[in-house]
Design a protein around this motif. Sequence first.
Motif, PDB file in Angstrom:
ATOM      1  N   ALA A   1      -8.468  -5.579  -2.726  1.00 49.65           N
ATOM      2  CA  ALA A   1      -7.530  -5.852  -3.826  1.00 49.65           C
ATOM      3  C   ALA A   1      -6.379  -4.852  -3.814  1.00 49.65           C
ATOM      4  O   ALA A   1      -5.219  -5.211  -4.054  1.00 49.65           O
ATOM      5  CB  ALA A   1      -8.264  -5.815  -5.163  1.00 49.65           C
ATOM      6  N   ILE A   2      -6.685  -3.606  -3.506  1.00 46.19           N
ATOM      7  CA  ILE A   2      -5.642  -2.576  -3.427  1.00 46.19           C
ATOM      8  C   ILE A   2      -4.735  -2.854  -2.224  1.00 46.19           C
ATOM      9  O   ILE A   2      -3.507  -2.783  -2.327  1.00 46.19           O
ATOM     10  CB  ILE A   2      -6.260  -1.172  -3.373  1.00 46.19           C
ATOM     11  N   ALA A   3      -5.326  -3.204  -1.093  1.00 43.30           N
ATOM     12  CA  ALA A   3      -4.541  -3.520   0.110  1.00 43.30           C
ATOM     13  C   ALA A   3      -3.663  -4.745  -0.124  1.00 43.30           C
ATOM     14  O   ALA A   3      -2.511  -4.790   0.334  1.00 43.30           O
ATOM     15  CB  ALA A   3      -5.462  -3.756   1.302  1.00 43.30           C
ATOM     16  N   ARG A   4      -4.184  -5.715  -0.850  1.00 43.22           N
ATOM     17  CA  ARG A   4      -3.388  -6.913  -1.166  1.00 43.22           C
ATOM     18  C   ARG A   4      -2.131  -6.516  -1.933  1.00 43.22           C
ATOM     19  O   ARG A   4      -1.057  -7.056  -1.709  1.00 43.22           O
ATOM     20  CB  ARG A   4      -4.226  -7.902  -1.963  1.00 43.22           C
TER      21      ARG A   4
ATOM     22  N   VAL B   1      -5.061   2.000 -10.724  1.00 47.82           N
ATOM     23  CA  VAL B   1      -5.574   3.364 -10.553  1.00 47.82           C
ATOM     24  C   VAL B   1      -5.878   3.634  -9.086  1.00 47.82           C
ATOM     25  O   VAL B   1      -5.565   4.706  -8.560  1.00 47.82           O
ATOM     26  CB  VAL B   1      -6.818   3.598 -11.441  1.00 47.82           C
ATOM     27  N   GLY B   2      -6.469   2.660  -8.411  1.00 45.76           N
ATOM     28  CA  GLY B   2      -6.752   2.827  -6.986  1.00 45.76           C
ATOM     29  C   GLY B   2      -5.492   3.043  -6.178  1.00 45.76           C
ATOM     30  O   GLY B   2      -5.437   3.908  -5.299  1.00 45.76           O
ATOM     31  N   ALA B   3      -4.441   2.274  -6.475  1.00 44.84           N
ATOM     32  CA  ALA B   3      -3.170   2.428  -5.761  1.00 44.84           C
ATOM     33  C   ALA B   3      -2.548   3.795  -6.042  1.00 44.84           C
ATOM     34  O   ALA B   3      -2.014   4.444  -5.131  1.00 44.84           O
ATOM     35  CB  ALA B   3      -2.209   1.312  -6.146  1.00 44.84           C
ATOM     36  N   GLN B   4      -2.623   4.253  -7.282  1.00 43.79           N
ATOM     37  CA  GLN B   4      -2.094   5.583  -7.627  1.00 43.79           C
ATOM     38  C   GLN B   4      -2.880   6.682  -6.921  1.00 43.79           C
ATOM     39  O   GLN B   4      -2.298   7.633  -6.379  1.00 43.79           O
ATOM     40  CB  GLN B   4      -2.142   5.804  -9.144  1.00 43.79           C
ATOM     41  N   LEU B   5      -4.197   6.558  -6.929  1.00 45.81           N
ATOM     42  CA  LEU B   5      -5.054   7.541  -6.271  1.00 45.81           C
ATOM     43  C   LEU B   5      -4.773   7.573  -4.774  1.00 45.81           C
ATOM     44  O   LEU B   5      -4.672   8.644  -4.172  1.00 45.81           O
ATOM     45  CB  LEU B   5      -6.522   7.196  -6.543  1.00 45.81           C
ATOM     46  N   LEU B   6      -4.598   6.421  -4.184  1.00 43.22           N
ATOM     47  CA  LEU B   6      -4.278   6.316  -2.760  1.00 43.22           C
ATOM     48  C   LEU B   6      -2.963   7.021  -2.451  1.00 43.22           C
ATOM     49  O   LEU B   6      -2.862   7.773  -1.480  1.00 43.22           O
ATOM     50  CB  LEU B   6      -4.197   4.838  -2.376  1.00 43.22           C
ATOM     51  N   ALA B   7      -1.961   6.810  -3.287  1.00 41.97           N
ATOM     52  CA  ALA B   7      -0.651   7.438  -3.077  1.00 41.97           C
ATOM     53  C   ALA B   7      -0.724   8.954  -3.237  1.00 41.97           C
ATOM     54  O   ALA B   7      -0.065   9.692  -2.506  1.00 41.97           O
ATOM     55  CB  ALA B   7       0.374   6.858  -4.054  1.00 41.97           C
ATOM     56  N   GLN B   8      -1.531   9.417  -4.168  1.00 43.21           N
ATOM     57  CA  GLN B   8      -1.596  10.848  -4.453  1.00 43.21           C
ATOM     58  C   GLN B   8      -2.521  11.612  -3.511  1.00 43.21           C
ATOM     59  O   GLN B   8      -2.215  12.727  -3.115  1.00 43.21           O
ATOM     60  CB  GLN B   8      -2.068  11.078  -5.893  1.00 43.21           C
ATOM     61  N   GLU B   9      -3.650  11.000  -3.159  1.00 44.94           N
ATOM     62  CA  GLU B   9      -4.682  11.756  -2.438  1.00 44.94           C
ATOM     63  C   GLU B   9      -5.148  11.149  -1.128  1.00 44.94           C
ATOM     64  O   GLU B   9      -5.949  11.748  -0.430  1.00 44.94           O
ATOM     65  CB  GLU B   9      -5.876  11.991  -3.364  1.00 44.94           C
ATOM     66  N   GLY B  10      -4.694   9.954  -0.811  1.00 46.20           N
ATOM     67  CA  GLY B  10      -5.040   9.358   0.467  1.00 46.20           C
ATOM     68  C   GLY B  10      -6.295   8.510   0.439  1.00 46.20           C
ATOM     69  O   GLY B  10      -7.017   8.431  -0.557  1.00 46.20           O
ATOM     70  N   LEU B  11      -6.545   7.895   1.566  1.00 48.19           N
ATOM     71  CA  LEU B  11      -7.613   6.910   1.708  1.00 48.19           C
ATOM     72  C   LEU B  11      -9.005   7.475   1.424  1.00 48.19           C
ATOM     73  O   LEU B  11      -9.841   6.795   0.840  1.00 48.19           O
ATOM     74  CB  LEU B  11      -7.558   6.318   3.120  1.00 48.19           C
ATOM     75  N   GLY B  12      -9.249   8.709   1.801  1.00 49.98           N
ATOM     76  CA  GLY B  12     -10.565   9.306   1.607  1.00 49.98           C
ATOM     77  C   GLY B  12     -10.972   9.445   0.150  1.00 49.98           C
ATOM     78  O   GLY B  12     -12.158   9.593  -0.153  1.00 49.98           O
ATOM     79  N   SER B  13     -10.025   9.365  -0.752  1.00 49.97           N
ATOM     80  CA  SER B  13     -10.316   9.555  -2.173  1.00 49.97           C
ATOM     81  C   SER B  13     -10.728   8.265  -2.873  1.00 49.97           C
ATOM     82  O   SER B  13     -11.124   8.297  -4.042  1.00 49.97           O
ATOM     83  CB  SER B  13      -9.086  10.129  -2.880  1.00 49.97           C
ATOM     84  N   LEU B  14     -10.650   7.141  -2.207  1.00 43.75           N
ATOM     85  CA  LEU B  14     -10.870   5.848  -2.857  1.00 43.75           C
ATOM     86  C   LEU B  14     -12.348   5.476  -2.954  1.00 43.75           C
ATOM     87  O   LEU B  14     -12.820   4.575  -2.262  1.00 43.75           O
ATOM     88  CB  LEU B  14     -10.121   4.742  -2.118  1.00 43.75           C
ATOM     89  N   THR B  15     -13.061   6.133  -3.828  1.00 38.45           N
ATOM     90  CA  THR B  15     -14.441   5.749  -4.099  1.00 38.45           C
ATOM     91  C   THR B  15     -14.486   4.977  -5.413  1.00 38.45           C
ATOM     92  O   THR B  15     -13.625   5.161  -6.280  1.00 38.45           O
ATOM     93  CB  THR B  15     -15.358   6.980  -4.204  1.00 38.45           C
ATOM     94  N   LEU B  16     -15.470   4.114  -5.555  1.00 35.25           N
ATOM     95  CA  LEU B  16     -15.623   3.374  -6.808  1.00 35.25           C
ATOM     96  C   LEU B  16     -15.778   4.335  -7.979  1.00 35.25           C
ATOM     97  O   LEU B  16     -15.190   4.139  -9.041  1.00 35.25           O
ATOM     98  CB  LEU B  16     -16.836   2.447  -6.726  1.00 35.25           C
ATOM     99  N   ARG B  17     -16.570   5.363  -7.791  1.00 36.67           N
ATOM    100  CA  ARG B  17     -16.832   6.327  -8.858  1.00 36.67           C
ATOM    101  C   ARG B  17     -15.547   7.035  -9.293  1.00 36.67           C
ATOM    102  O   ARG B  17     -15.286   7.185 -10.490  1.00 36.67           O
ATOM    103  CB  ARG B  17     -17.880   7.343  -8.399  1.00 36.67           C
ATOM    104  N   GLU B  18     -14.721   7.470  -8.332  1.00 40.67           N
ATOM    105  CA  GLU B  18     -13.491   8.190  -8.687  1.00 40.67           C
ATOM    106  C   GLU B  18     -12.474   7.261  -9.347  1.00 40.67           C
ATOM    107  O   GLU B  18     -11.785   7.652 -10.296  1.00 40.67           O
ATOM    108  CB  GLU B  18     -12.876   8.865  -7.459  1.00 40.67           C
ATOM    109  N   ILE B  19     -12.384   6.040  -8.869  1.00 43.96           N
ATOM    110  CA  ILE B  19     -11.466   5.088  -9.496  1.00 43.96           C
ATOM    111  C   ILE B  19     -11.911   4.818 -10.936  1.00 43.96           C
ATOM    112  O   ILE B  19     -11.090   4.813 -11.854  1.00 43.96           O
ATOM    113  CB  ILE B  19     -11.376   3.792  -8.666  1.00 43.96           C
ATOM    114  N   ALA B  20     -13.198   4.621 -11.141  1.00 41.89           N
ATOM    115  CA  ALA B  20     -13.719   4.401 -12.499  1.00 41.89           C
ATOM    116  C   ALA B  20     -13.439   5.609 -13.389  1.00 41.89           C
ATOM    117  O   ALA B  20     -13.000   5.455 -14.534  1.00 41.89           O
ATOM    118  CB  ALA B  20     -15.210   4.111 -12.444  1.00 41.89           C
TER     119      ALA B  20
END
Length: 196
Positions: A60-63, A18-37
């Motif tokens: 983990a996402i960067a890995r 989910v974090g990787a998908q969110l990163l691809a769709q909305e960028g780095l600023g969107s990667l909060t624990l709350r939004e990923i959850a």
Amino acid sequence: MDEVEKAEPDLRVRLVDVGAQLLAQEGLGSLTLREIARRAGVSHGAPRRYFPTHLELLSAIARRGFTELAARVTTTLADGTAPPRAQLTELGRTYLEFALDNPGMYELMFRHDLLESGHLRLRDTSLPLFGLLVELVGRARPDADARAVSGALWANLHGIAQLWRWGSLRLATGADDFEPLLRASLEAHLGPEDGR
């Protein structure tokens, strides 16, 4: 624990997905624990069971990004019979294509705080790619300090990726694609092409 959390066999993998998908769709600023959850359909505290800190989840996402880049490079260089210069050209092209196809992931992968944090031994995931670059540069330029030349070449490729993505290089050079810049970078660091 809600029903979604009970049904998820590997929530750790799901959170990274989910974090990787969110990163691809909305960028780095969107990667909060709350939004990923939220997007994973779990309580906002669920990620902390697997990733006690935000940096650990980002690591983990960067890995995942480093793993994907390494797989692309491995596929690109699978033949292994081309001269080192040709392999370096392919490696550079693959690196730039990855950076331009995955701008959010690329930005995350090279965040200094993640690499320095030691989470998931992220630096150990990135160093083999640099080692491959050093090995190929050493074969293409046996007369030079391969680590120094590789560092300069990598910095040059990283700069091309960033400036191309921002539009600066297209504006300044009038180039339609990064290929002439890749070739100029290789020539600057490896010397004129002579078939090696």
